[in-house]
Design a protein around this motif. Structure first.
Motif, PDB file in Angstrom:
ATOM      1  N   ALA A  48       0.695  -1.073  -0.109  1.00 18.40           N
ATOM      2  CA  ALA A  48      -0.001  -0.114  -0.167  1.00 18.40           C
ATOM      3  C   ALA A  48       0.665   1.129   0.035  1.00 18.40           C
ATOM      4  O   ALA A  48       2.033   1.042   0.617  1.00 18.40           O
ATOM      5  CB  ALA A  48      -1.051   0.019   1.356  1.00 18.40           C
ATOM      6  N   PRO A  49       0.364   2.283  -0.598  1.00 19.53           N
ATOM      7  CA  PRO A  49       0.963   3.715  -0.564  1.00 19.53           C
ATOM      8  C   PRO A  49       1.451   4.075   1.118  1.00 19.53           C
ATOM      9  O   PRO A  49       0.994   3.569   1.769  1.00 19.53           O
ATOM     10  CB  PRO A  49      -0.012   4.661  -1.204  1.00 19.53           C
ATOM     11  N   VAL A  50       2.565   4.624   1.060  1.00 20.75           N
ATOM     12  CA  VAL A  50       2.817   5.552   2.641  1.00 20.75           C
ATOM     13  C   VAL A  50       2.667   6.963   2.340  1.00 20.75           C
ATOM     14  O   VAL A  50       3.637   7.717   1.722  1.00 20.75           O
ATOM     15  CB  VAL A  50       4.440   4.830   2.916  1.00 20.75           C
ATOM     16  N   ILE A  51       1.706   7.519   2.936  1.00 24.77           N
ATOM     17  CA  ILE A  51       1.418   8.699   2.972  1.00 24.77           C
ATOM     18  C   ILE A  51       1.400   9.259   4.356  1.00 24.77           C
ATOM     19  O   ILE A  51       0.855   9.058   5.036  1.00 24.77           O
ATOM     20  CB  ILE A  51      -0.197   8.917   2.269  1.00 24.77           C
ATOM     21  N   ARG A  52       2.087  10.415   4.389  1.00 23.73           N
ATOM     22  CA  ARG A  52       2.425  11.052   5.501  1.00 23.73           C
ATOM     23  C   ARG A  52       2.240  12.873   5.459  1.00 23.73           C
ATOM     24  O   ARG A  52       2.695  13.293   4.355  1.00 23.73           O
ATOM     25  CB  ARG A  52       3.783  10.773   6.174  1.00 23.73           C
ATOM     26  N   GLY A 116     -14.296  28.305  13.110  1.00 20.06           N
ATOM     27  CA  GLY A 116     -14.934  26.875  13.598  1.00 20.06           C
ATOM     28  C   GLY A 116     -14.075  25.736  13.657  1.00 20.06           C
ATOM     29  O   GLY A 116     -12.784  26.199  13.717  1.00 20.06           O
ATOM     30  N   HIS A 117     -14.580  24.732  14.068  1.00 19.03           N
ATOM     31  CA  HIS A 117     -13.471  23.417  14.209  1.00 19.03           C
ATOM     32  C   HIS A 117     -13.656  22.462  13.266  1.00 19.03           C
ATOM     33  O   HIS A 117     -14.901  22.185  12.671  1.00 19.03           O
ATOM     34  CB  HIS A 117     -14.015  22.905  15.482  1.00 19.03           C
ATOM     35  N   TYR A 118     -12.333  22.056  12.502  1.00 22.23           N
ATOM     36  CA  TYR A 118     -12.348  21.183  11.426  1.00 22.23           C
ATOM     37  C   TYR A 118     -11.602  20.106  11.611  1.00 22.23           C
ATOM     38  O   TYR A 118     -10.445  20.186  12.504  1.00 22.23           O
ATOM     39  CB  TYR A 118     -11.740  22.113  10.153  1.00 22.23           C
ATOM     40  N   PHE A 119     -11.627  18.977  10.829  1.00 19.97           N
ATOM     41  CA  PHE A 119     -10.865  17.965  10.882  1.00 19.97           C
ATOM     42  C   PHE A 119     -10.394  17.623   9.375  1.00 19.97           C
ATOM     43  O   PHE A 119     -11.265  17.829   8.441  1.00 19.97           O
ATOM     44  CB  PHE A 119     -10.923  16.845  11.752  1.00 19.97           C
ATOM     45  N   TYR A 120      -9.233  17.149   9.052  1.00 21.96           N
ATOM     46  CA  TYR A 120      -9.006  16.776   7.873  1.00 21.96           C
ATOM     47  C   TYR A 120      -8.040  15.550   7.669  1.00 21.96           C
ATOM     48  O   TYR A 120      -7.169  15.402   8.618  1.00 21.96           O
ATOM     49  CB  TYR A 120      -8.199  18.064   7.213  1.00 21.96           C
ATOM     50  N   ASN A 121      -7.775  15.015   6.500  1.00 22.21           N
ATOM     51  CA  ASN A 121      -6.880  13.934   6.117  1.00 22.21           C
ATOM     52  C   ASN A 121      -6.706  13.840   4.687  1.00 22.21           C
ATOM     53  O   ASN A 121      -7.290  14.398   3.717  1.00 22.21           O
ATOM     54  CB  ASN A 121      -7.653  12.457   6.823  1.00 22.21           C
ATOM     55  N   VAL A 122      -5.802  12.717   4.346  1.00 26.98           N
ATOM     56  CA  VAL A 122      -5.533  12.654   3.114  1.00 26.98           C
ATOM     57  C   VAL A 122      -5.327  11.193   2.719  1.00 26.98           C
ATOM     58  O   VAL A 122      -4.984  10.327   3.496  1.00 26.98           O
ATOM     59  CB  VAL A 122      -4.191  13.173   2.652  1.00 26.98           C
ATOM     60  N   THR A 123      -6.101  10.400   1.780  1.00 23.40           N
ATOM     61  CA  THR A 123      -6.017   9.262   1.379  1.00 23.40           C
ATOM     62  C   THR A 123      -5.617   8.877  -0.143  1.00 23.40           C
ATOM     63  O   THR A 123      -5.818   9.650  -1.079  1.00 23.40           O
ATOM     64  CB  THR A 123      -7.436   8.627   1.143  1.00 23.40           C
ATOM     65  N   GLY A 124      -4.618   7.930  -0.356  1.00 24.29           N
ATOM     66  CA  GLY A 124      -3.945   7.858  -1.611  1.00 24.29           C
ATOM     67  C   GLY A 124      -4.380   6.303  -2.179  1.00 24.29           C
ATOM     68  O   GLY A 124      -4.217   5.278  -1.241  1.00 24.29           O
ATOM     69  N   PHE A 125      -4.446   6.039  -3.292  1.00 28.38           N
ATOM     70  CA  PHE A 125      -4.650   4.840  -3.932  1.00 28.38           C
ATOM     71  C   PHE A 125      -3.814   4.265  -5.096  1.00 28.38           C
ATOM     72  O   PHE A 125      -2.871   5.347  -5.617  1.00 28.38           O
ATOM     73  CB  PHE A 125      -5.936   4.815  -4.645  1.00 28.38           C
ATOM     74  N   ASP A 126      -3.210   3.193  -5.039  1.00 29.16           N
ATOM     75  CA  ASP A 126      -2.365   2.772  -6.006  1.00 29.16           C
ATOM     76  C   ASP A 126      -2.890   2.018  -7.216  1.00 29.16           C
ATOM     77  O   ASP A 126      -3.976   1.729  -7.055  1.00 29.16           O
ATOM     78  CB  ASP A 126      -1.031   2.041  -5.718  1.00 29.16           C
ATOM     79  N   ILE A 127      -2.178   1.476  -8.261  1.00 28.11           N
ATOM     80  CA  ILE A 127      -2.960   0.933  -9.468  1.00 28.11           C
ATOM     81  C   ILE A 127      -3.292  -0.483  -9.104  1.00 28.11           C
ATOM     82  O   ILE A 127      -4.280  -1.012  -9.735  1.00 28.11           O
ATOM     83  CB  ILE A 127      -2.009   0.741 -10.756  1.00 28.11           C
ATOM     84  N   GLY A 128      -2.757  -1.092  -7.989  1.00 32.33           N
ATOM     85  CA  GLY A 128      -3.562  -2.338  -7.526  1.00 32.33           C
ATOM     86  C   GLY A 128      -4.707  -2.045  -6.369  1.00 32.33           C
ATOM     87  O   GLY A 128      -5.161  -2.953  -5.972  1.00 32.33           O
ATOM     88  N   ASN A 129      -5.099  -0.688  -6.468  1.00 29.92           N
ATOM     89  CA  ASN A 129      -6.182  -0.361  -5.499  1.00 29.92           C
ATOM     90  C   ASN A 129      -6.020  -0.498  -4.117  1.00 29.92           C
ATOM     91  O   ASN A 129      -6.960  -0.898  -3.356  1.00 29.92           O
ATOM     92  CB  ASN A 129      -7.701  -1.407  -5.871  1.00 29.92           C
ATOM     93  N   SER A 131      -4.854   1.174  -0.717  1.00 37.90           N
ATOM     94  CA  SER A 131      -4.871   2.543  -0.126  1.00 37.90           C
ATOM     95  C   SER A 131      -4.316   2.788   1.275  1.00 37.90           C
ATOM     96  O   SER A 131      -4.010   1.638   1.825  1.00 37.90           O
ATOM     97  CB  SER A 131      -6.235   2.894  -0.134  1.00 37.90           C
ATOM     98  N   SER A 132      -3.821   3.882   1.545  1.00 36.27           N
ATOM     99  CA  SER A 132      -3.555   4.177   2.659  1.00 36.27           C
ATOM    100  C   SER A 132      -3.948   5.591   3.072  1.00 36.27           C
ATOM    101  O   SER A 132      -4.173   6.528   2.223  1.00 36.27           O
ATOM    102  CB  SER A 132      -1.893   4.212   2.607  1.00 36.27           C
TER     103      SER A 132
END
Length: 205
Positions: A48-52, A116-129, A131-132
């Motif tokens: 899976a991808p490594v996203i930081r 206001g108050h918020y939260f956020y994140n990031v998700t990535g996919f590779d060609i093998g589907n 994800s991380s």
């Protein structure tokens, strides 16, 4: 006489790192004849991808005095497919903004945000589907700061007693550290617990 020999062989190879590989085969007989197969190219994508978030990203529970912020990440995926940057409202859990890219984008700005108050994140996919995702971080926007209102007594009130009840309201999208009641520029009380309406009774000398 004619001799025909047919051989089928299966090879299992494990522990191959992600990457592109060229595969071919050769067969020979006891008479020294040989032939090469055509080559094929395969892709191995078992991780899976490594996203930081990178080191410049705001820490969790940061408070900003501006109405915009930028997400900065690192992504080491070789077989990149897409990446999505998501921003949510903490109170309603509503998805406010969602940006998906099929090119290798590593920073995105969210602009024109209200207090206001918020939260956020990031998700990535590779060609093998595979994800991380990054960790999910909380962030508060507080451009307007603290609002405070003296409810009573009203301006120019004639008091019939030296003992007076003061009431005030204090509001902010972030935690209020303390409120101070001043009378003739003298500090009469320091409030560290805010629960509107706040009431303070004192005797005016």
């Amino acid at each position: 006489d004619t001799w025909n020999t047919s051989v089928k062989k299966v090879f299992n190879i494990t522990g191959i790192a992600d990457g592109y590989y060229l595969i071919g085969s050769r067969v020979n007989d006891t008479a020294g004849n040989y032939v090469n197969s055509s080559n094929i190219t395969i892709q191995i994508d078992g991780n899976a991808p490594v996203i930081r978030f990178n080191d410049t990203q705001y820490s969790n529970n940061s408070v900003l005095r501006v109405n915009s912020f930028k997400i900065n990440i690192t992504n080491n995926e070789t077989f990149f497919k897409n990446i999505t940057f998501s921003l949510f409202n903490t109170t309603s859990k509503t998805l406010l903004k969602n940006y998906t890219f099929t090119s290798r984008i590593e920073n995105v700005s969210f602009n024109s945000l209200g207090d206001g108050h918020y939260f956020y994140n990031v998700t990535g996919f590779d060609i093998g589907n595979l994800s991380s995702s990054t960790d999910t971080r909380n962030l508060s926007i507080d451009v307007n700061g603290v609002n405070i209102e003296l409810v009573s007594p009203t301006n120019n009130t004639a008091l019939g007693s030296t003992t007076t009840i003061f009431k005030f309201n204090a509001n902010s999208f972030t935690s209020i550290g303390n409120c101070v009641l001043y009378i003739n520029n003298a500090n009469y009380s320091n409030f560290t617990t805010i629960s509107n309406p706040n009431t303070f009774t004192t005797e005016i000398a």
